[in-house]
Write an enzyme that holds these catalytic residues in place. Structure first.
Site, PDB file in Angstrom:
ATOM      1  N   ASP A  38      34.969  70.265  52.058  1.00  0.00           N
ATOM      2  CA  ASP A  38      35.024  68.766  52.626  1.00  0.00           C
ATOM      3  C   ASP A  38      36.421  67.925  52.132  1.00  0.00           C
ATOM      4  OD1 ASP A  38      34.497  68.764  49.992  1.00  0.00           O
ATOM      5  OD2 ASP A  38      32.637  68.174  50.112  1.00  0.00           O
ATOM      6  N   GLU A  67      35.933  74.901  41.719  1.00  0.00           N
ATOM      7  CA  GLU A  67      35.547  73.811  40.889  1.00  0.00           C
ATOM      8  C   GLU A  67      34.599  73.821  39.919  1.00  0.00           C
ATOM      9  OE1 GLU A  67      34.692  70.553  44.006  1.00  0.00           O
ATOM     10  OE2 GLU A  67      35.413  72.092  45.237  1.00  0.00           O
ATOM     11  N   GLU A  75      36.819  65.574  49.661  1.00  0.00           N
ATOM     12  CA  GLU A  75      36.871  65.843  48.232  1.00  0.00           C
ATOM     13  C   GLU A  75      37.431  67.003  47.866  1.00  0.00           C
ATOM     14  OE1 GLU A  75      35.819  62.876  45.365  1.00  0.00           O
ATOM     15  OE2 GLU A  75      35.355  62.834  47.501  1.00  0.00           O
ATOM     16  N   ARG A 123      26.806  70.147  51.747  1.00  0.00           N
ATOM     17  CA  ARG A 123      27.490  68.682  52.090  1.00  0.00           C
ATOM     18  C   ARG A 123      27.904  69.012  53.614  1.00  0.00           C
ATOM     19  NH1 ARG A 123      29.007  69.027  46.506  1.00  0.00           N
ATOM     20  NH2 ARG A 123      27.748  67.459  45.344  1.00  0.00           N
ATOM     21  N   TYR A 176      27.199  75.762  52.396  1.00  0.00           N
ATOM     22  CA  TYR A 176      27.773  74.608  51.746  1.00  0.00           C
ATOM     23  C   TYR A 176      26.707  73.713  52.018  1.00  0.00           C
ATOM     24  CZ  TYR A 176      30.865  71.218  50.056  1.00  0.00           C
ATOM     25  OH  TYR A 176      31.465  70.270  49.191  1.00  0.00           O
ATOM     26  N   HIS A 208      31.942  72.921  60.378  1.00  0.00           N
ATOM     27  CA  HIS A 208      31.081  73.025  59.344  1.00  0.00           C
ATOM     28  C   HIS A 208      29.557  73.828  60.050  1.00  0.00           C
ATOM     29  CE1 HIS A 208      32.826  70.099  56.308  1.00  0.00           C
ATOM     30  NE2 HIS A 208      33.462  71.376  56.591  1.00  0.00           N
ATOM     31  N   ASP A 265      36.213  73.351  47.559  1.00  0.00           N
ATOM     32  CA  ASP A 265      35.177  73.022  48.667  1.00  0.00           C
ATOM     33  C   ASP A 265      35.759  72.618  49.938  1.00  0.00           C
ATOM     34  OD1 ASP A 265      32.987  73.860  47.174  1.00  0.00           O
ATOM     35  OD2 ASP A 265      32.457  71.568  46.649  1.00  0.00           O
TER      36      ASP A 265
END
Length: 777
Positions: free
Chosen positions: A84, A9, A86, A290, A288, A333, A82
């Protein structure tokens, strides 16, 4: 051309990863999302199973074009966005926009950017998880439907350019309701009683002991009665109680606890914390950022054990696993931790270093032994008194995790006595009263939200997810619903009644500053009006439990337990029906009549006008007469402003007198308070109030401005006055028309000729504003 193209990203992440993979891999960046919903018709085909309609934004077309070229020449495309929802959706968008076949793509995920993690991910690719994609799309579609249908109603019924959102409107409601609690709060007076006692210890040394009465006394009469009894009382130690207890460390950071603790310890805003954490993650320093999990991997637990034993010794280590309280946490996670736990600090910017060290301390402390503490409570008794004085103290027997870290709290209303190390005393010891002081204290209103405490509340209610807190809080401030500021407190008197050892009572009246707030979130009047309107007409959208239930349903979609369309159908059609009905309701009446101006007989009221809250005077006998308006001050509210306060607003603009033969006027505009003189408008600094500023003070402001302006101009060229050499924040520079140009540091600024400045302007490339490269997560 590399056979393998890895797409991530961000370009910062791309550089780090490429260094780990070798010559067969080329790492490219999508710069965040590459597609977005179209604006037309909400961007959703509602009757076609709520199908989203996407397009590639203009600023992403070149990115997509370059990625397509790379994809056509490569054998395999590794989608490394990533881990997640998103990130999963971005991978799917890349597959669709680049027209990639399933057999050409491999999806890889990792929660830290280290060589080991990247190579491990390459060994274990998977396909795109469409359940996660559907959950992300469901959230996006739901928020688009709510925003695009509610916002036009607000434009029509309240004011243009307003916005509503499924999470943002609920967050605003929390802040508005808390403000109303503060406004409705009536402080109650009570007296806190503290005694100072003396004795001689076994070695013959004089000692003092401070103790607090176990309850508050309600008023001055009760205080005087109590102190008179104390004046003839004999005080003795009734009991000495020692209790050992253990204090355990907090779990490693999740996104929300990191945001809260960074706000408390480092004074970072939520968005600033996430920006710094993103940089630390992309540089490979932390996992990470988030996540709502408090898990640590076995690798991290082993590394923490080794680091603790090496640095502090075996007795400081205690292996712990934590269970996330949230039922919807993504336990796959990890919590936020350093990628290399043995690294206590990093070489980076001041902010990055501070946040990294906070994360390191929290992670290390979570694997350390409990702190062993002995708490001592001394109870002091006197015959004839129904109340005990108590003194409390703590002694740390073994510091354990406290050697590294202690979590802060948001508690502001605690009125506990001070705890420290107490002198050694025994039961039955006689004490001499030196003084007993009763100090008037007042109950406090509920505390306004800070960004950190708002995150905590949203998390407690189950509203939003780690990735939503920072953008939500930023949005409600940008939209003008909430502002963060510092407010000065007001002076308040309080009484102090002291009994001295000679038996005499002394009374004093002292003053203190109370009600000051720093870094708190204050709702604007428009926030209150919009909240009331939405509560009345869309109670389900504003309901905390409903908003939390939506999050649970999104989690179910992510797990494949609920169909995307089923969830949206259940929500949308009843909601849309309510929208259609609300179009015909009357506009909310925001006017509040305060009374009559005794000087003119005009009616004084306040209301929400087009450009904000105003006070107005209207003639009740002549409806055609033009009202007189005055803006409300930033710290005034439509709901609480009084008639007297509103009348004070009409004192502006104030004519202060004359200076150099011209009028000096104090006033307030939408840009804040100012002084007007000789056609010039000069902003008033914080220390001056336009309602009270004197002519002498205003002249000082005018003269100070002239001095600063004169110091700003180093040289202005007669040949063309648009060419000026000025003093700036970072030193002298050339202003050529609308352009600002750096001057060579090896020259005296006054030595430049007009011709040299023109040549410098012509030979300096014009810098354009940075093109926004796509929305980053």
């Amino acid at each position: 051309m590399a056979k393998n193209v890895v797409i991530v990203e961000s370009p910062a992440k791309a550089k780090t990863i490429e260094s780990y993979l070798g010559k067969d891999f080329l790492v490219a960046s999508s710069y965040g999302h590459i597609r977005d919903l179209v604006k037309k018709d909400k961007g959703i085909e509602i009757e076609n199973h709520f199908k989203p309609i996407y397009k590639i934004p203009e600023d992403k077309k070149n990115v997509v074009k370059e990625l397509k070229k790379l994809a056509q020449k490569a054998d395999t495309i590794w989608l490394a966005t990533d881990e997640d929802r998103e990130g999963e959706a971005i991978s799917w968008h890349l597959k669709e926009a680049l027209e990639l076949s399933d057999n050409k793509i491999k999806r890889i995920v990792f929660d830290e950017i280290t060589k080991k993690a990247i190579l491990e991910a390459i060994k274990n690719p998977r396909g795109i998880n469409y359940n996660l994609v559907n959950a992300q799309q469901a959230r996006r579609v739901l928020d688009r439907l709510v925003g695009f249908e509610l916002s036009p109603i607000l434009w029509k019924k309240i004011r243009t350019k307003l916005s509503a959102g499924r999470v943002q409107s609920v967050a605003v409601r929390l802040i508005v309701e808390r403000e109303r609690e503060v406004d409705a709060f009536v402080p109650e007076s009570r007296f806190k009683v503290v005694g100072l006692f003396s004795f001689t210890d076994e070695q013959g040394n004089p000692q003092q002991l401070k103790a607090e009465l176990a309850r508050f006394l309600k008023d001055e009469k009760e205080v005087e009665d109590f102190l008179r009894k104390c004046s003839t009382a004999d005080f003795v130690i009734e009991d000495v109680e020692k209790k050992p207890f253990k204090r355990s460390p907090a779990a490693p950071f999740t996104t929300s606890t990191l945001q809260q603790e960074a706000a408390r310890k480092l004074r970072y805003s939520v968005s600033r914390t996430m920006l710094i954490a993103q940089k630390l993650y992309e540089a490979g320093y932390i996992t990470y950022m988030r996540t709502d999990s408090v898990n640590l991997s076995d690798f991290a637990l082993d590394a923490a054990e080794q680091a603790i034993k090496n640095d502090f010794g075996n007795k400081y280590h205690h292996r712990r696993t934590y269970q996330t309280k949230s039922a919807n946490a993504q336990e796959a996670h990890e919590a936020i931790r350093p990628t290399d736990i043995s690294r206590e600090t990093i070489t980076a910017s001041k902010d990055e270093k501070a946040l990294y060290e906070l994360i390191w301390k929290r992670a290390i402390a979570s694997q350390m032994s409990d702190a062993e503490i002995e708490r001592t409570t001394i109870k002091i008794f006197a015959k004839g008194l129904n109340d005990l004085f108590t003194a409390k103290g703590e002694v740390i027997l073994f510091d354990g995790f406290l050697k590294v870290y202690l979590e802060d709290t948001d508690e502001e209303n605690a009125e506990n006595g001070e705890e420290g190390i107490l002198p050694t005393v025994k039961k039955g010891l006689s004490l001499k009263m030196e003084s007993i002081t009763a100090t008037e204290r007042f109950t406090r209103p509920p505390s306004r939200y800070t960004e950190a405490s708002l995150v905590k509340k949203l998390e407690e209610l189950g509203i939003g997810r780690p990735s939503t807190y920072a953008p939500t809080i930023s949005t409600i401030q940008k939209r003008g619903y909430v502002h963060k500021e510092e407010r000065q407190g007001k002076e308040r008197e309080y009484k102090v009644i002291t009994l001295h050892k000679n038996g005499k009572l002394a009374k004093e009246v002292k003053t203190e500053i109370t009600g000051g707030d720093k870094g708190k979130l204050f709702p604007t009047d428009i926030a209150a009006v919009v909240t009331d309107f939405l509560n009345k007409h869309f109670p389900e959208i504003m309901d905390y439990q409903f908003t939390a239930r939506v999050e649970e349903e999104l989690d179910e979609i992510a797990l494949g337990k609920l169909e995307y369309e089923e969830m949206l159908k259940e929500f949308y059609f009843p909601f849309h029906k309510k929208v259609k009905v609300t179009i015909d309701v009357e506009r909310p009446d925001t006017e509040r009549v305060l009374g009559t101006d005794p000087a003119t007989g005009l009616t004084v009221s306040v209301r929400l006008a087009r450009f904000g809250p105003v006070a107005q005077k209207t003639d009740p006998k002549n409806s055609g007469a033009k009202p007189i308006y005055a803006r409300l001050r930033k710290d005034q509210k439509l709901e609480t402003i009084t008639l007297e306060e509103a009348l004070g607003l009409f004192k502006l603009p104030r004519v202060l007198g004359e200076y150099e033969g011209k009028e000096v006027i104090a006033a307030i505009s939408s840009f804040g308070p100012y002084i007007k003189h000789d056609g010039k408008f000069i902003s008033i600094k914080k220390q001056y109030d336009p309602f009270t500023i004197t002519l002498v003070e205003a002249v000082h402001v005018i003269d100070s401005k002239r001095v600063s302006d004169s110091e700003k101009y180093i040289k202005v060229f007669d040949e063309d006055p648009s060419y000026q050499i000025l003093n700036g924040r970072w030193g002298p520079y050339l202003k050529a028309g609308k352009r600002n140009i750096k001057l060579p540091k090896d020259r005296e600024p006054t030595s430049f000729t007009f011709e040299e400045c023109v040549a410098l302007a012509n030979n300096t490339e014009e810098t354009k504003g940075k093109k926004k490269a796509g929305k980053k997560k």
